[in-house]
Scaffold this motif. Structure first.
Motif, PDB file in Angstrom:
ATOM      1  N   ILE A  21       0.850  -1.187   0.000  1.00 44.02           N
ATOM      2  CA  ILE A  21       0.000   0.000   0.000  1.00 44.02           C
ATOM      3  C   ILE A  21       0.887   1.238   0.000  1.00 44.02           C
ATOM      4  N   PHE A  43       0.298  -1.653  -5.110  1.00 47.70           N
ATOM      5  CA  PHE A  43       1.244  -2.232  -6.058  1.00 47.70           C
ATOM      6  C   PHE A  43       1.687  -3.581  -5.516  1.00 47.70           C
ATOM      7  N   GLU A  69      11.806   2.277   3.715  1.00 45.18           N
ATOM      8  CA  GLU A  69      10.426   2.502   4.160  1.00 45.18           C
ATOM      9  C   GLU A  69      10.081   1.371   5.123  1.00 45.18           C
ATOM     10  N   GLU A  71       7.555  -0.713   7.438  1.00 43.89           N
ATOM     11  CA  GLU A  71       6.113  -0.934   7.366  1.00 43.89           C
ATOM     12  C   GLU A  71       5.682  -2.111   8.256  1.00 43.89           C
ATOM     13  N   ASP A 100      10.093  -1.763   2.769  1.00 45.62           N
ATOM     14  CA  ASP A 100       9.750  -1.605   1.353  1.00 45.62           C
ATOM     15  C   ASP A 100      10.849  -0.746   0.744  1.00 45.62           C
ATOM     16  N   LYS A 121      10.256  -0.892  -7.179  1.00 41.42           N
ATOM     17  CA  LYS A 121       9.782  -1.463  -5.915  1.00 41.42           C
ATOM     18  C   LYS A 121      10.015  -2.965  -5.787  1.00 41.42           C
ATOM     19  N   THR A 190       4.193   3.168   4.725  1.00 44.21           N
ATOM     20  CA  THR A 190       5.254   3.683   5.590  1.00 44.21           C
ATOM     21  C   THR A 190       4.914   5.061   6.138  1.00 44.21           C
TER      22      THR A 190
END
Ligand code: MG
Length: 218
Positions: A21, A43, A69, A71, A100, A121, A190
């Protein structure tokens, strides 16, 4: 076949789809220069991106700006389609800590060109994941402190109460588009404070009560 572990029993789940997300904390949406989304931004990462605690994160040669990031991650123990909000949390097997990792330069090029984020990503080592802790041992996943340090200095520090779309909303929403399955993972977004990492940096991602992972940048 990659598996993830659910503690304390050690039960293994076959790693299935990895849903992520974007912009799920308002202050992070702001620092990215964007509006707060009206519906979840979704994604995927490939399972090949996953590494476990202690494995190095490798900066791809195509990027000169990789960001961290931290999460909260969610492991689904039960799949479904069109899952109602009221029962969505029954699908959660456990919670974990994830990173992430993002090639920010590649992502911003993709945004400008209207291209997908898959490369930015989904590269190898972009998805560090802790083992998961049983959902029954977490009283409320929306009150968890979440902290990332780089070389011992705090870079990201927030609380999961600041998520824009809560976990039950994410599960219900995702299941309206995708058939969810046991072993699916959700990266829940994040908080603010994302920044560049460099070779040799030591990252420590912690959610007290859930877990800690440590990774060195290579
Ligand atoms: Mg993210």
């Amino acid at each position: 076949m990659k598996t993830v572990k659910l503690l304390p029993t050690g039960k293994e789940f076959r790693l299935n789809n990895i849903f992520c997300i974007g912009k799920n904390y308002a202050d992070h949406a702001k620092e990215m220069g964007g509006d707060v989304p009206k519906e979840p931004v979704i994604f995927l990462k490939p399972t090949s991106a996953v590494i476990t605690n202690g494995e190095p994160i490798i900066i791809p040669s195509m990027s000169s700006n990789v960001h961290h990031e931290i999460e909260l991650t969610v492991l689904l123990g039960k799949g479904g389609k069109n899952i109602p909000l009221s029962s969505a949390m029954d699908h959660v097997a456990g919670y974990g800590v994830g990173l992430d990792m993002t090639m920010r330069d590649r992502q911003s090029d993709a945004k400008k060109a209207g291209n997908p984020w898959t490369v930015a990503k989904g590269f190898d080592t972009s998805a560090p994941l802790s083992p998961f802790i049983s959902a029954s041992s977490i009283i409320d996943p929306h009150t968890l402190d979440i902290t990332l340090t780089v070389n011992g200095e705090i870079r990201q520090q927030s609380n999961t109460q600041h998520m824009i779309f809560r976990i039950e909303v994410l599960i219900s929403y995702l299941s309206s588009i995708f058939t969810l399955e046991e072993g699916d993972i959700i990266y829940t977004g994040t908080p603010e404070g994302v920044a560049q990492v460099g070779v040799g940096d030591q990252l420590t991602a912690t959610i007290p009560g859930v877990g800690t992972i440590q990774h060195t940048i290579q």
